[in-house]
Structures are given as C-alpha cells and as structure tokens.
Scaffold this motif. Structure first.
Motif, mmCIF file in Angstrom:
data_model
loop_
_atom_site.group_PDB
_atom_site.id
_atom_site.type_symbol
_atom_site.label_atom_id
_atom_site.label_comp_id
_atom_site.label_asym_id
_atom_site.label_seq_id
_atom_site.Cartn_x
_atom_site.Cartn_y
_atom_site.Cartn_z
ATOM 1 N N GLN A 113 -4.758 -4.363 9.339
ATOM 2 C CA GLN A 113 -3.744 -3.380 8.961
ATOM 3 C C GLN A 113 -2.971 -2.897 10.194
ATOM 4 O OE1 GLN A 113 -3.133 -3.134 5.695
ATOM 5 N NE2 GLN A 113 -4.776 -4.665 5.714
ATOM 6 N N PRO A 114 -1.691 -2.528 10.017
ATOM 7 C CA PRO A 114 -0.839 -2.184 11.161
ATOM 8 C C PRO A 114 -1.418 -1.107 12.081
ATOM 9 C CG PRO A 114 0.506 -2.429 9.199
ATOM 10 C CD PRO A 114 -0.926 -2.531 8.745
ATOM 11 N N SER A 115 -2.057 -0.086 11.528
ATOM 12 C CA SER A 115 -2.556 0.987 12.384
ATOM 13 C C SER A 115 -3.705 0.509 13.267
ATOM 14 C CB SER A 115 -3.011 2.187 11.541
ATOM 15 O OG SER A 115 -4.143 1.853 10.751
ATOM 16 N N HIS A 154 6.189 -2.869 11.099
ATOM 17 C CA HIS A 154 6.465 -2.003 9.948
ATOM 18 C C HIS A 154 6.963 -0.639 10.413
ATOM 19 C CE1 HIS A 154 5.912 0.515 6.482
ATOM 20 N NE2 HIS A 154 4.847 1.091 6.978
ATOM 21 N N THR A 190 4.585 2.441 10.859
ATOM 22 C CA THR A 190 3.389 2.399 11.687
ATOM 23 C C THR A 190 3.438 3.480 12.752
ATOM 24 O OG1 THR A 190 3.175 0.022 11.354
ATOM 25 C CG2 THR A 190 1.983 0.976 13.211
ATOM 26 N N ASP A 225 4.428 -1.768 3.804
ATOM 27 C CA ASP A 225 3.121 -1.668 4.454
ATOM 28 C C ASP A 225 2.121 -2.332 3.517
ATOM 29 O OD1 ASP A 225 0.747 -1.032 5.665
ATOM 30 O OD2 ASP A 225 0.859 1.118 5.268
ATOM 31 N N TYR A 238 0.806 -1.218 0.000
ATOM 32 C CA TYR A 238 0.000 0.000 0.000
ATOM 33 C C TYR A 238 0.842 1.273 0.000
ATOM 34 C CZ TYR A 238 -3.621 -3.377 1.165
ATOM 35 O OH TYR A 238 -4.465 -4.463 1.150
ATOM 36 N N ASN A 239 2.082 1.195 0.454
ATOM 37 C CA ASN A 239 2.933 2.396 0.485
ATOM 38 C C ASN A 239 3.919 2.414 -0.679
ATOM 39 O OD1 ASN A 239 4.486 0.271 1.491
ATOM 40 N ND2 ASN A 239 5.707 1.590 2.831
ATOM 41 N N GLU A 295 -8.350 3.191 7.324
ATOM 42 C CA GLU A 295 -7.908 1.977 6.646
ATOM 43 C C GLU A 295 -8.923 1.495 5.617
ATOM 44 O OE1 GLU A 295 -5.083 0.812 6.514
ATOM 45 O OE2 GLU A 295 -4.126 1.799 8.217
ATOM 46 N N ASP A 346 3.886 -10.640 5.474
ATOM 47 C CA ASP A 346 3.437 -9.477 6.234
ATOM 48 C C ASP A 346 3.269 -9.810 7.717
ATOM 49 O OD1 ASP A 346 0.433 -10.109 6.829
ATOM 50 O OD2 ASP A 346 0.675 -10.560 4.707
ATOM 51 N N ASP A 347 3.092 -8.759 8.519
ATOM 52 C CA ASP A 347 3.099 -8.887 9.979
ATOM 53 C C ASP A 347 1.974 -9.757 10.519
ATOM 54 O OD1 ASP A 347 5.274 -7.252 9.948
ATOM 55 O OD2 ASP A 347 4.242 -5.459 10.688
ATOM 56 N N HIS A 366 10.227 -2.221 5.491
ATOM 57 C CA HIS A 366 9.749 -0.962 4.911
ATOM 58 C C HIS A 366 8.406 -1.119 4.199
ATOM 59 C CE1 HIS A 366 13.716 1.029 5.532
ATOM 60 N NE2 HIS A 366 14.135 -0.218 5.432
#
Length: 605
Positions: free
Chosen positions: A483-485, A228, A231, A120, A79-80, A247, A142-143, A118
């Motif tokens: 998602q991380p946030s 990430h 974040t 996201d 996404y980034n 998100e 991914d996380d 790095h």
C-alpha cells in the motif's frame, strides 16, 4: 476484484460474440459471480466479476445515465471510493450503488486520462470513451502493479486487445502466438520475464503506476504517473508498526469473509498478528489463518512456526496438507494459469493454498508479500552490501536471482543458442547494467536494489503470481506492505532501518513469538531438491519433460549435459541443481501448454 477484457480498433465491424465469449471463458475462474461483455462497431469491453464490494450492486461494465458514451471496467479494489464518491457527488454526479468501481466513469469525466492519479488501491482499469470526437481507450494499473493487464497491438490493422490473463488474450482471433527466442534464457536467468515483456512476442504487460492511452488505429502511448495524490508524505520518524497496523485494518474490512496467509515467517506473521488484533478490538469473529504443508516428512517445514504465530495471535488455524502425488497435476495447472513460465516451485504451493482458502469459504486473504523488497530482507541484498568496493556485486546479485547461474547456463546451451543470447543480451545483463548504473550516479546499493526489486521483480515475479493463482480460485489477495503509505514509509527510513528488515523486526518484537523473530529467513516454497530425487513424486514428470528427444527438437540446450545434470541430482540431491532442472522442465511444459491456448477452452481450476 474481477477479470477484464476488451478490444479497440478502427472500422465498423462489431467483434464476433463467440470470440468474446471464448475470451471471457478463459478467465472466468477469477470472476464467477457475474459476466457481461458489451460491444459495438470496432470495440468491446467486458468483465467477469468476483463480487466483493457491494456484492448486490456494481454491475460491470460501469455506466452512468448522465454520462453516455463512457464505459469502465475494474479488476481490483479502490479503497478511497467513498471519499471519491462524496467529492464527485458535490460536483453533481449521481451513483446507483455503493460499489467502488461505480465512480470510475464520473472520475474519468472530470479528469480524463489523469483519473488514475486519484485512485488509492490495487487496480487494473479500462475506460472506453466513445463520445464523438474523443474516442479512446484508457488503461491504468496501480503504483505497485498488483493487478496486471496484458496488451496486444496489431501494427497492421491498428487494433489493440487486452485481458487480465494471457490465456484469455490469446483467445482473441487477432492475437498470434510467437514465443520469444530468449524465453528459455530468461526463465533460467531470472525465473520469469521482467520489465514490460512477457515470454510471448507481441504481448506486453502494463508497467506499475502506468497509464496507456489508445486512440483509433494507433499504438498505445504509455506513461508513468506520479504517486497517488492522497499519499501522506512519510518521514523517518513514522512508526513502522503504526503505519502497517493502519493498512492491515483498512484491508481487513470487507463485505465477504476475510482470512490471512500465515507462512511462519516475519512478514506474514506481522500481518496475521495485526489482523487478529483488529478482529478482537472490533468484536468480529476470530481471524482464520492458513498454512500449507506436504504430507510426509519433508525438509524445511515451517509448520511449527506458523502454529506458533497462530497460537500467539489466537486465530482459528488451518494447516492444509497436500498429497505430493498431486504435484504433477498442480504443475500443469499453474503453468496454464500463469500463461508464461515461472521457474519458482512456490507456484504450486501458492495455487494449492488459495484452493484451500476458497474451499473453506473465504473470498479475501491478507498476505505478507512485498516486505523483503521494501525493507531489504533478501540474502542476496546482504551479500551485495557485504561485497567490498570494486567487487562484482551486481553480477553476484543477478546470479542469485537465477534458476541456473551464468556458468551453468553457458554450459547447458548449444553453441548456436549461446551465441544468440550473447548477441542479443540476456535478462541478467540488463539487471546488472541497471544496478551498476544506479551506483555510478551515486545511489547507495540498498537503494539501487530496492528500486529494482519494487519496479521490476516484485510485480513480475511475486504479484503476478499471487494475482493469477489466487484468482484461479476466485480469492482476492490483499497485501498491506504494497500500500502507498507503507511504501512511502519504507523509502523514507534511514538506510540501516531498511536493511535486513530491521524496522520490521522492531515492529514485531511485541507481536510475534521469539522463535519466529530469531529464525533464519526461509522462503515459502516447495522442497524441490527432495522432490526431484529417487522415488520422489516429481521425478517421472521432470524426466519426461527433459527427455533427450524433446530437448534436441528444441535446439537450445545440450541434451547430454542436461542428462548429466539430472544424474548428478539423483546421486547427490541439491537445491541448486534441482532448481535448474525445474526451470528447464517448466519451460518445456510451457512450450507445450501454450500451443493449446489457441483453442477456446476455459481454464478450469
């Protein structure tokens, strides 16, 4: 969003093109738009692409002219990527298109195996570094483990092979089938394999937030990454609705048609409401929503709640009705696509729902998975929190995860198999030990449970299922709660706010109909008790799979006791007995299906 594959070994032999073609064919349902496999002495790297970001660009494997020797493939979304592209361009890198994965070779050239820190997004990435003196394969996920990658390392010749799906991995000539002895106990105790294990010996899955480095002839070295880098630190003062809104809006942006899965519950309802709000505010076409039902009258239907959510959000609602007579066929297909047993009947509903999404022209679907794990929404969590000090809350919690509780498992097993599991330890034992150890070092119960759920159960039980069964129909499932946030926000909330999904109920107060907010929790699944009953569509299939002749041959369960369990279910249908029978039947079908996976055929949807 794609399917990826590859191999890395010492020696000068180039992999057989026919073998690589067979591997690719096994997972092409998830990447129908473009296919390419590159190979050389001792290596291969390939991708079956589902074109979502920059559909006209992004040919995989990714290669940049100024970085010879670095190849990359991607399953998922970064996404980034625009932010990364700008930063890498400032360092002198040039890119031929705007596809998200095109940045990967340059990102690896700058940071080496730390490149994934790095990123996201939801991703499984493979980077092959063929530069002289630095040859290695790097794999990263991914996380949250939304995009899996399955591995096989041969200790005899030092080769490592990987693929997005187990059936594809088994099409490599060097990968041998060996079902784990504890696979049946794992299916009944936890419904599917957790941790890095699969139901097959020698095949593992990369854990969430992990990077594996493979050097020529050596076994993969796996390490967990930190979160990430981009974040934003969350605080308890962040507004849950605002974090989720951000998100949902980000994930609702795509160059292909986007819809939402609407079960009728709180989690998918929040995602639906916020996605519909975003469509209205951006003057986009109205959001389309999808809900699955079964023809006829079945208990626990959520259709009325889903309609209520769709009406409130003003979506174009699709109520997908499946003929129950199709269920035996759906069962075989889901077991084949998953590649290992999963004892939750939800698999059939998931497969049928994403089929309808694709048939109606949608490539991306927003879903509400992950909310219960992060915000303490399960009944088993409530029961564990209510258990008094000194009570065996961890044992009760583990039993609630099962298809058959411990006492029933012990009753059904043969003496030899019961002794084997007692000697080796059950998956349920390991779960109880992890929960008790967390409490022993001072973690509160809700923190211990959410940590276990997000680290092990969510990736294996939910996310792998959603990934495989959405991609069976070339649909990309996006999950805002993962998602991380949102994850960081949930973990920063006070205990009370992340217990019983209190924070989510507050977030939905102005967005969802009151009946949806007040209804008791109910999982999106199949009415299994009613469908394994006299005259039901699944009864003949279950009877055949659990015939005494089959069970005696397997040697793990007492055929007479299974028959008595089935007779009890037919006399007094119950969810608990039906689920145990379902778990046994799924395992039997899997043992049959997995033997055919050595034949290089495509897993046609």
């Amino acid at each position: 969003m794609c399917r990826i594959l590859g191999s890395f070994a010492t020696g000068a032999d180039r992999p057989d093109p026919a073998e690589l073609s067979a591997v690719s064919a096994r997972q092409r349902h998830g990447g129908p738009d473009e296919h390419q496999v590159l190979s050389g002495p001792g290596w291969s790297l390939g991708c079956d692409r589902l074109a979502v970001t920059d559909p006209c660009g992004g040919r995989q494997p990714y290669r940049l002219p100024h970085l010879p020797g670095i190849l990359a493939v991607l399953n998922g979304e970064i996404y980034n990527h625009a932010e990364l592209r700008r930063a890498l361009a400032a360092r002198g890198h040039r890119f031929p298109d705007l596809c998200d994965g095109t940045v990967l070779p340059a990102l690896y050239a700058e940071y080496g195996p730390a490149f994934a820190e790095h990123l996201d997004g939801m991703f499984a990435v493979a980077v092959l570094d063929l530069r002289p003196g630095s040859a290695q394969l790097v794999l990263a996920v991914d996380d949250m483990g939304m995009k899996p990658v399955h591995l096989h390392h041969d200790p005899y010749d030092g080769s490592t092979r990987f693929a997005s799906e187990i059936p594809a991995l088994l099409a490599f000539d060097g990968v041998r089938i060996s079902p784990r002895d504890d696979a049946l106990d794992t299916v009944l105790a936890t419904r599917t394999s957790f941790s890095t294990h699969t139901a097959l010996d020698g095949i593992s899955v990369l854990p969430p937030g992990a990077t594996a480095v493979v050097r020529p002839g050596a076994a993969p070295v796996v390490r967990r990454r930190g979160p990430h880098r981009g974040t934003r630190p969350a605080t308890p003062f962040d507004d849950t609705q605002d974090v989720l809104r951000h998100e949902v809006r980000r994930l609702a942006q795509a160059e292909v048609p986007v819809c939402a899965i609407t079960s009728g519950g709180l989690d998918s309802g929040l995602v639906t409401a916020l996605a519909a709000e975003h469509a209205r505010e951006t003057d986009a076409p109205p959001l389309h929503t999808f809900h699955l039902t079964y023809r006829g009258k079945w208990p626990d239907s959520e259709a009325v709640y889903a309609r209520s959510v769709a009406r409130r959000a003003r979506t174009v609602h699709h109520e997908v009705s499946v003929d129950p007579d199709e269920l035996p066929s759906l069962l075989t297909r889901t077991v084949r696509h998953l590649g290992q047993p999963n004892a939750d009947p939800i698999t059939l509903s998931t497969y049928a729902l994403f089929r309808a999404v694709r048939q109606n022209g949608f490539t991306v679907a927003l879903a509400g998975d992950g909310a219960d794990e992060l915000f303490g929404g399960y009944d088993r969590m409530r029961d564990a929190l209510a258990a008094p000090a000194g009570a065996d809350w961890a044992g009760g919690y583990a039993d609630a995860l099962s298809a058959a509780p411990r006492l029933l498992r012990d009753h059904l097993y043969t003496a030899n198999y019961r002794a084997h599991i007692a000697d080796q330890g059950s998956a349920a034992d390991r779960i109880e030990q992890e929960l008790r150890s967390a409490e022993a070092v001072g973690e509160d119960r809700i923190t211990a449970m959410t940590a276990f759920e997000t680290r092990w159960r969510l990736p294996a039980y939910h996310l792998r299922r959603v990934d495989h069964l959405s991609m069976a129909w070339a649909v990309e499932a996006r999950m805002p709660f993962c998602q991380p946030s949102v994850v960081a926000h949930a973990r920063a909330l006070p205990t009370a706010a992340r217990t019983g999904k209190r924070a989510l109920y507050e977030a939905g107060a102005e967005l969802l109909p009151t009946p949806v907010l007040r209804r008791p929790k109910q999982p999106f699944t199949l009415p299994i008790a009613a469908m394994i009953a006299p005259g039901s569509p699944l009864l003949d299939t279950v009877r055949e799979l659990l015939s005494p002749a089959r069970l005696v041959l397997g040697g793990k369960v007492r055929a007479d006791r299974v028959q008595r369990l089935l007779a009890r279910q037919l006399e007094r249908p119950s969810h608990h007995d039906a689920l145990a029978l379902w778990g046994l039947a799924v395992h039997e079908l899997w043992t049959e299906v997995v033997q055919g996976m050595r034949i290089p055929v495509g897993c046609a949807a």
